[in-house]
Design a protein around this motif. Structure first.
Motif, short mmCIF file in Angstrom:
data_model
loop_
_atom_site.label_atom_id
_atom_site.label_comp_id
_atom_site.label_asym_id
_atom_site.label_seq_id
_atom_site.Cartn_x
_atom_site.Cartn_y
_atom_site.Cartn_z
N ALA A 15 -79.96 99.99 -11.29
CA ALA A 15 -79.21 100.00 -10.02
C ALA A 15 -78.05 100.99 -10.14
CB ALA A 15 -78.66 98.61 -9.72
N THR A 16 -77.90 101.88 -9.15
CA THR A 16 -76.77 102.81 -9.19
C THR A 16 -75.46 102.06 -9.02
OG1 THR A 16 -76.95 103.23 -6.81
CG2 THR A 16 -78.09 104.78 -8.31
N ASN A 17 -75.45 101.06 -8.13
CA ASN A 17 -74.23 100.28 -7.85
C ASN A 17 -74.62 99.03 -7.10
OD1 ASN A 17 -74.85 102.10 -5.57
ND2 ASN A 17 -73.04 101.16 -4.63
N LEU A 18 -73.67 98.08 -7.04
CA LEU A 18 -73.96 96.79 -6.41
C LEU A 18 -73.03 96.52 -5.23
CD1 LEU A 18 -74.37 94.67 -9.70
CD2 LEU A 18 -76.19 95.73 -8.33
N ASP A 19 -72.35 97.54 -4.72
CA ASP A 19 -71.39 97.33 -3.62
C ASP A 19 -72.05 96.51 -2.51
OD1 ASP A 19 -70.54 99.64 -5.19
OD2 ASP A 19 -69.01 99.97 -3.65
N ALA A 20 -71.45 95.38 -2.15
CA ALA A 20 -72.03 94.49 -1.14
C ALA A 20 -72.03 95.17 0.23
CB ALA A 20 -71.26 93.18 -1.09
N VAL A 21 -70.86 95.64 0.62
CA VAL A 21 -70.74 96.33 1.92
C VAL A 21 -69.94 97.62 1.71
CG1 VAL A 21 -70.95 94.31 3.41
CG2 VAL A 21 -68.70 94.96 2.50
N THR A 22 -70.12 98.56 2.62
CA THR A 22 -69.37 99.82 2.55
C THR A 22 -68.84 100.13 3.94
OG1 THR A 22 -71.04 101.42 3.21
CG2 THR A 22 -71.18 100.61 0.98
N HIS A 23 -67.93 101.06 4.00
CA HIS A 23 -67.36 101.43 5.30
C HIS A 23 -67.93 102.76 5.76
CE1 HIS A 23 -64.80 98.10 4.31
NE2 HIS A 23 -64.34 98.11 5.55
N LEU A 24 -69.18 102.72 6.22
CA LEU A 24 -69.79 103.96 6.74
C LEU A 24 -69.02 104.46 7.95
CD1 LEU A 24 -73.62 103.17 6.48
CD2 LEU A 24 -72.20 104.48 4.90
N THR A 25 -68.54 103.54 8.76
CA THR A 25 -67.61 103.88 9.84
C THR A 25 -66.40 102.95 9.69
OG1 THR A 25 -68.40 102.23 11.43
CG2 THR A 25 -69.55 104.36 11.39
N ASP A 26 -65.30 103.35 10.31
CA ASP A 26 -64.11 102.50 10.26
C ASP A 26 -64.26 101.26 11.13
OD1 ASP A 26 -62.66 103.87 8.41
OD2 ASP A 26 -61.57 105.10 9.86
N ALA A 27 -65.26 101.29 12.04
CA ALA A 27 -65.37 100.23 13.04
C ALA A 27 -65.83 98.90 12.47
CB ALA A 27 -66.31 100.68 14.16
N GLN A 28 -66.61 98.95 11.36
CA GLN A 28 -67.10 97.70 10.79
C GLN A 28 -67.58 97.93 9.37
OE1 GLN A 28 -71.60 98.16 12.67
NE2 GLN A 28 -70.33 96.50 13.40
N GLU A 29 -67.94 96.84 8.67
CA GLU A 29 -68.56 96.94 7.36
C GLU A 29 -70.06 97.09 7.54
OE1 GLU A 29 -67.21 93.38 5.33
OE2 GLU A 29 -65.52 94.51 4.48
N TRP A 30 -70.68 97.87 6.63
CA TRP A 30 -72.12 98.12 6.69
C TRP A 30 -72.75 97.62 5.39
CZ3 TRP A 30 -74.46 100.71 10.91
CH2 TRP A 30 -73.55 101.20 11.87
N ALA A 31 -73.98 97.13 5.48
CA ALA A 31 -74.68 96.63 4.30
C ALA A 31 -74.76 97.73 3.25
CB ALA A 31 -76.08 96.17 4.70
N GLY A 32 -74.31 97.43 2.04
CA GLY A 32 -74.27 98.43 0.97
C GLY A 32 -75.49 98.35 0.06
N ASN A 33 -75.40 99.01 -1.10
CA ASN A 33 -76.56 99.05 -1.99
C ASN A 33 -76.88 97.69 -2.59
OD1 ASN A 33 -78.70 100.51 -3.18
ND2 ASN A 33 -77.59 100.55 -5.13
N GLY A 34 -75.95 96.75 -2.53
CA GLY A 34 -76.26 95.39 -2.96
C GLY A 34 -77.46 94.84 -2.22
N SER A 35 -77.67 95.29 -0.98
CA SER A 35 -78.81 94.79 -0.20
C SER A 35 -80.13 95.37 -0.70
CB SER A 35 -78.62 95.05 1.30
OG SER A 35 -78.41 96.42 1.56
N MET A 36 -80.13 96.67 -1.08
CA MET A 36 -81.37 97.27 -1.59
C MET A 36 -81.70 96.70 -2.99
SD MET A 36 -79.63 99.78 0.32
CE MET A 36 -79.87 99.86 2.08
N VAL A 37 -80.67 96.57 -3.81
CA VAL A 37 -80.88 95.99 -5.15
C VAL A 37 -81.32 94.53 -5.01
CG1 VAL A 37 -79.74 95.37 -7.33
CG2 VAL A 37 -79.21 97.55 -6.23
N GLY A 38 -80.72 93.81 -4.06
CA GLY A 38 -81.09 92.41 -3.83
C GLY A 38 -82.55 92.25 -3.46
N ALA A 39 -83.08 93.20 -2.69
CA ALA A 39 -84.50 93.13 -2.31
C ALA A 39 -85.38 93.22 -3.55
CB ALA A 39 -84.85 94.27 -1.34
N ILE A 40 -85.03 94.09 -4.49
CA ILE A 40 -85.86 94.28 -5.68
C ILE A 40 -85.65 93.14 -6.68
CG2 ILE A 40 -86.49 95.89 -7.53
CD1 ILE A 40 -87.19 96.68 -4.55
#
Ligand code: PLP
Ligand code: CA
Length: 304
Positions: free
Chosen positions: A187-212
């Motif tokens: 896994a490159t990283n486990l960040d749960a959420v990231t701030h792709l925009t300032d308007a809200q939090e977005w699902a981060g790589n924790g979601s892709m890693v979680g799937a696997i």
């Protein structure tokens, strides 16, 4: 809470921190920029640190770009004096990890990628063949009667990074490579959420890693913050002394933890995802040595 009693808010005089640090490791998003916007005052502050003889590295958990891609981003923001060798993305970390763990670079083993262009660009530089990533973004497996997805038997590792085009094909391909082919799960990283925009939090790589994790039952090898990989790499390459390094970041469970778990000094800045309330609140258990509004605080006095 009691464990916060020792967090020092940076204010005049900061010379104590500057005197005790030779190397600053800066997280990127929330410290240097927010999204695509440079944070005010950063070029001047970095120039002053450089003039004061401080060595600087920039470490981001965002794997979507390669080191070369980040060099372009720094250039585009006007930070042209920062060389690519001082930039460490989790895409670079994944490639460095494979290289150091003696993954064959003669083409006999391949990597399957869930991720965007950054990971493949880094693997190209060290001669490791790869498949997946953007090339599989439009695919779907044959799920008709007797349908099978055939995977390349030479895949020896699966790297899972942030992928805005993740799909069922990629998840199934990764699952087969790991469960049937015995490929290593990275896994490159486990960040749960990231701030792709300032308007809200977005699902981060924790979601892709979680799937696997969910379909393999396996825990990945983590290469991004807070894993010690990058600090081990810096230490072996540059001979840096850990207690003279300060890790500066906006996130407690990646940046500050990277500092505290690896014997570095740590500074939390409030210019990103963590508020002063959260830092000092009863639910937080991760304690930086210092905190500040942003890194411009190095050269400001309280009255400014
Ligand atoms: N991963 C993704 C996809 C991101 O967009 C970000 C921040 O923008 C991060 C991780 C965290 O990056 P950094 O470690 O620079 O804060
Ligand atoms: Ca950050």
């Amino acid at each position: 809470s009691l464990n916060m009693a020792n967090v020092l808010k940076l204010s005049d005089p900061q010379s104590q921190l500057l005197d005790n640090v030779d190397v600053f490791i800066f997280d990127c998003d929330g410290v240097i920029w927010r999204g695509d916007s440079l944070i005010d005052g950063i070029p001047e502050t970095l120039a002053k640190l450089r003039a004061a003889g401080k060595k600087m590295f920039f470490v981001t958990n965002n794997s979507t770009k390669s080191r070369a891609g980040y060099k372009k981003k720094f250039d585009g923001l006007g930070l042209t004096e920062i060389p690519a060798e001082e930039i460490f993305s989790s895409s670079f970390a994944a490639a460095a990890y494979l290289e150091q763990s003696k993954f064959p670079t003669d083409g006999s083993k391949k990597v399957y990628i869930i991720g965007e262009v950054g990971i493949g660009e880094e693997l190209d530089l060290i001669g490791i063949p790869h498949l997946g990533g953007p090339a599989d973004s439009e695919k779907a497996p044959d799920m008709g009667p007797g349908g099978r997805l055939e995977v390349d038997p030479d895949v020896g590792a699966v790297i899972v990074g942030f992928d805005r085009n993740v799909n069922y094909y990629k998840i199934q391909y990764a699952q087969l490579c790991i469960n049937e082919g015995g490929a290593e799960f990275i896994a490159t990283n486990l960040d749960a959420v990231t701030h792709l925009t300032d308007a809200q939090e977005w699902a981060g790589n924790g979601s892709m890693v979680g799937a696997i994790k969910g379909c393999t039952g396996q825990e990945p090898t983590l290469v991004g913050k807070p894993s010690p990989l990058m600090i081990d790499y810096l230490e072996s390459k540059y001979g840096v002394e850990r207690n003279r390094i300060c890790m500066v970041g906006d996130r407690l469970d990646t940046d500050v933890l990277f500092g505290t778990e690896n014997g570095l000094q740590s500074l939390l800045v409030l210019s990103g995802v963590t508020s002063e309330e959260k830092l000092l609140g009863p639910d937080n258990t991760i304690t930086p040595d210092y905190y500040a509004d942003d890194i411009n605080a190095f050269f400001q006095t309280e009255s400014e």
